[in-house]
Design a protein around this motif. Structure first.
Motif, PDB file in Angstrom:
ATOM      1  N   ASP A 171       0.876  -1.168   0.000  1.00 37.69           N
ATOM      2  CA  ASP A 171       0.000   0.000   0.000  1.00 37.69           C
ATOM      3  C   ASP A 171       0.914   1.219   0.000  1.00 37.69           C
ATOM      4  O   ASP A 171       1.369   1.681   1.047  1.00 37.69           O
ATOM      5  N   LEU A 196      -1.638  -4.704   1.003  1.00 36.40           N
ATOM      6  CA  LEU A 196      -3.033  -4.927   0.621  1.00 36.40           C
ATOM      7  C   LEU A 196      -3.155  -6.314   0.019  1.00 36.40           C
ATOM      8  O   LEU A 196      -2.275  -6.748  -0.732  1.00 36.40           O
ATOM      9  N   ALA A 221      -9.780  -1.747  -3.519  1.00 41.02           N
ATOM     10  CA  ALA A 221      -8.575  -2.568  -3.360  1.00 41.02           C
ATOM     11  C   ALA A 221      -8.456  -3.589  -4.483  1.00 41.02           C
ATOM     12  O   ALA A 221      -7.358  -3.806  -5.032  1.00 41.02           O
ATOM     13  N   SER A 262     -11.291  -7.961   0.963  1.00 39.36           N
ATOM     14  CA  SER A 262      -9.965  -7.351   0.938  1.00 39.36           C
ATOM     15  C   SER A 262      -9.566  -6.909   2.338  1.00 39.36           C
ATOM     16  O   SER A 262     -10.415  -6.630   3.194  1.00 39.36           O
ATOM     17  N   ARG A 307      -6.271  -4.651   4.587  1.00 40.40           N
ATOM     18  CA  ARG A 307      -5.031  -3.877   4.675  1.00 40.40           C
ATOM     19  C   ARG A 307      -4.323  -4.312   5.960  1.00 40.40           C
ATOM     20  O   ARG A 307      -4.969  -4.477   6.997  1.00 40.40           O
TER      21      ARG A 307
END
Length: 206
Positions: A45, A56, A121, A155, A157
């Motif tokens: 990211d 990510l 994402a 998704s 992070r």
């Protein structure tokens, strides 16, 4: 991983370089029923603030439930080039083979993204891997359809809280032996040979 000081990778930028070059990762979670592992691509990211590493990725349903995603720390393993090193490439009498590799273990608690962030994402992941390809595609070409497909993925992070990384590349051998190993490894595994050259040149201050 085994703690051998002269193989340690402590520079976050070297870990970022490894992730950029080798995005196929193994995700391991210690869930209530035991260990679960899955394999998915990860990217950096690049928009994240601060000096740390943030990645990510996504999983397909129902892997989010299998991993109990977001409820605990996970381990993401990134594996760079690796290969067997034969003692036949060493001096006579040195008989112990080994395996050279570049590997990073990334630890952190993933943040599960909401529906809109999930689509963003997945679009970013797709654009990342389509970039530079002849006829590269984009989810934006048919947003209604790809938004429906995106509901099948989750998704996340992950800001990396800590990492444990190794570049085991024959640093314990004499320079002439390293050169010989590079020559042999390069015949079938040029990426590993390139990593060995990088380490050799760094140690020489070149």
């Amino acid at each position: 991983m085994r703690h051998t000081p002269h193989y340690l990778m402590t520079d976050p930028e070297e870990v970022r370089r490894l992730i950029r070059a080798h995005p196929w990762a193994t995700i391991v979670s210690p869930v209530s029923t035991g260990l679960v592992a899955s394999h998915y691509p990860v990217i950096l990211d690049e928009s994240a603030d601060g000096p740390g590493i943030t990645i990510l990725s996504h999983v397909g349903r129902p892997d989010d439930r299998l991993h109990e995603l977001g409820r605990h720390e996970i381990l993401v393993i990134v594996q760079g080039p690796h290969d067997y090193v034969s003692p036949s490439w060493y001096a006579p009498g040195d008989l112990v083979p080994t395996w050279n590799h570049v590997t990073a273990h990334l630890y952190g608690r993933p943040e599960v993204l909401d529906e809109e962030e999930n689509y963003a994402a997945l679009s970013l992941l797709t654009d990342h891997f389509e970039k530079g390809r002849s006829g590269g595609r984009s989810l934006a070409e048919d947003e209604p359809a790809t938004r429906r497909e995106a509901r099948g993925a989750v998704s996340f992070r992950m800001r990396v809280d800590r990492f444990d990384a190794r570049a085991k590349l024959s640093q314990n051998k004499a320079p002439e032996v390293v050169d010989h190993v590079i020559e042999h490894v390069g015949e079938d595994n040029p990426n590993l040979a390139d990593e060995m050259r990088r380490v050799r040149e760094t140690s020489r201050g070149e």
